[in-house]
Design an enzyme around this catalytic site. Structure first.
Site, mmCIF file in Angstrom:
data_model
loop_
_atom_site.group_PDB
_atom_site.id
_atom_site.type_symbol
_atom_site.label_atom_id
_atom_site.label_comp_id
_atom_site.label_asym_id
_atom_site.label_seq_id
_atom_site.Cartn_x
_atom_site.Cartn_y
_atom_site.Cartn_z
ATOM 1 N N LYS A 103 59.980 68.729 -25.179
ATOM 2 C CA LYS A 103 60.036 70.122 -26.157
ATOM 3 C C LYS A 103 61.219 69.516 -27.178
ATOM 4 C CE LYS A 103 60.370 72.930 -21.921
ATOM 5 N NZ LYS A 103 61.223 73.600 -20.902
ATOM 6 N N ASP A 149 61.122 78.195 -17.570
ATOM 7 C CA ASP A 149 61.859 76.766 -17.664
ATOM 8 C C ASP A 149 62.570 76.910 -16.426
ATOM 9 O OD1 ASP A 149 63.112 74.636 -18.802
ATOM 10 O OD2 ASP A 149 64.852 75.772 -19.037
ATOM 11 N N LEU A 150 62.941 75.516 -15.964
ATOM 12 C CA LEU A 150 63.785 75.551 -14.498
ATOM 13 C C LEU A 150 65.140 75.342 -14.829
ATOM 14 C CD1 LEU A 150 63.790 75.056 -11.550
ATOM 15 C CD2 LEU A 150 63.322 72.533 -12.201
ATOM 16 N N ASP A 151 65.888 74.435 -15.171
ATOM 17 C CA ASP A 151 67.193 74.070 -15.742
ATOM 18 C C ASP A 151 67.894 74.943 -16.310
ATOM 19 O OD1 ASP A 151 66.982 71.776 -14.012
ATOM 20 O OD2 ASP A 151 66.107 70.566 -15.736
ATOM 21 N N ALA A 194 60.840 70.066 -18.564
ATOM 22 C CA ALA A 194 60.885 68.684 -19.006
ATOM 23 C C ALA A 194 61.273 67.865 -17.571
ATOM 24 C CB ALA A 194 61.897 68.786 -20.086
ATOM 25 N N THR A 220 71.146 74.178 -12.913
ATOM 26 C CA THR A 220 71.325 72.555 -12.652
ATOM 27 C C THR A 220 71.659 72.167 -14.191
ATOM 28 O OG1 THR A 220 69.187 72.849 -13.033
ATOM 29 C CG2 THR A 220 69.768 72.038 -11.159
HETATM 30 C C1 BG6 Z 1 65.483 69.611 -18.624
HETATM 31 C C2 BG6 Z 1 66.888 69.568 -18.891
HETATM 32 O O1 BG6 Z 1 64.989 70.571 -17.851
HETATM 33 O O2 BG6 Z 1 64.912 68.493 -18.015
HETATM 34 C C3 BG6 Z 1 67.304 68.252 -19.600
HETATM 35 O O3 BG6 Z 1 67.119 70.859 -19.641
HETATM 36 C C4 BG6 Z 1 66.908 67.028 -18.664
HETATM 37 O O4 BG6 Z 1 68.844 68.308 -19.824
HETATM 38 C C5 BG6 Z 1 65.352 67.104 -18.691
HETATM 39 O O5 BG6 Z 1 67.280 65.982 -19.434
HETATM 40 C C6 BG6 Z 1 64.941 65.977 -17.863
HETATM 41 O O6 BG6 Z 1 65.390 65.978 -16.515
HETATM 42 P P1 BG6 Z 1 65.153 64.887 -15.548
HETATM 43 O O7 BG6 Z 1 65.508 65.670 -14.142
HETATM 44 O O8 BG6 Z 1 63.795 64.436 -15.577
HETATM 45 O O9 BG6 Z 1 66.151 63.869 -15.550
HETATM 46 MG MG MG Z 2 66.444 74.737 -19.700
#
Ligand code: BG6
Ligand code: MG
Length: 222
Positions: free
Chosen positions: A158, A22-24, A128, A30
């Site tokens: 997810k 996963d990234l964030d 996501a 972030t």
């Molecule tokens: C996920 C985050 O990685 O990405 C969520 O944990 C976020 O908090 C989701 O809403 C969507 O992100 P983005 O950058 O498309 O608005």
């Molecule tokens: Mg995350």
């Protein structure tokens, strides 16, 4: 990580053919930017947004997150109005991401990505976020991935397993040979639903269903 868990951790990491990150909140910090931007939006609409509520938005798509937020604020809006608000939140989020550099990688992230590459483990992103590629570029880790599956590539948020199944397919590795790294409750559930083992990164109280939980990637090594 506690020393008695090293053996389990080694077994989990050494026996896998692929890692899906996963990234964030796992590779980059972030999650705090998402929180700040959602809070600013909620406040601009006349209600507050708490850190606990933010936990529920982790791993959840932008549009689905907005629906949760509007529910907490008891607001019913048209699709066009929702689109405007989602765009506004994203502009605020992008302003925060714009200042990111390699130094914004979380501790241990670059080392684990590099070790995986050196050991011949396939590496994918399973996020996501529709901003994932931008964040990878800004932090200088685009080249660390054999496949990137992000919010533009999936139709279901997810805890649906779609993002991880697509990542495994892109790597051509069966789900059982993939290990997922996740900081979100919804993400851990998605990984398990995909038939994968998962390392929770963060609070054991939130991520208790994971196969193991660490405070951060710096606690792991191959
Ligand atoms: C996920 C985050 O990685 O990405 C969520 O944990 C976020 O908090 C989701 O809403 C969507 O992100 P983005 O950058 O498309 O608005
Ligand atoms: Mg995350």
């Amino acid at each position: 990580m506690l020393s008695e868990n090293h053996r389990d951790a080694n077994r989990l990491l050494y026996t896998k053919k692929a890692f899906i990150f996963d990234l964030d909140g796992v590779l980059v910090d972030t999650a705090i930017f998402h929180y700040q931007a959602w809070k600013r939006l909620a406040n601009s609409l006349g209600f507050d947004f708490t850190w606990q509520q933010n936990e529920k938005l982790k791993g959840v798509s932008r549009r689905q997150s907005l629906d949760y937020l509007l529910g907490w604020g008891n607001l019913q809006l048209s699709d066009a109005e929702k689109e405007q608000l989602a765009t506004r939140k994203n502009e605020w989020y992008l302003a925060l991401v714009g200042g990111m550099t390699h130094w914004d990688l979380l501790p241990g992230a670059y080392r684990l990505l590099s070790e995986a590459r050196n050991k011949g483990i396939r590496v994918a992103l399973g996020s996501a976020s529709k901003n994932a590629r931008l964040v990878l570029e800004r932090t200088g880790i685009s080249d660390c991935f054999d496949a990137v599956i992000d919010g533009n590539a999936v139709t279901r948020s997810k805890p649906d397993p779609e993002v991880f199944i697509k990542a495994a397919d892109a790597l051509d590795v069966p789900p059982g040979a993939c290990l997922v790294f996740e900081d979100a409750h919804a993400g851990v559930a998605a990984a398990l639903a995909a038939g994968m083992q998962v390392v929770g990164v963060g609070d054991p109280a939130e991520l208790g269903e994971a196969d193991m939980v660490v405070m951060g990637l710096a606690d792991l090594g191959i």
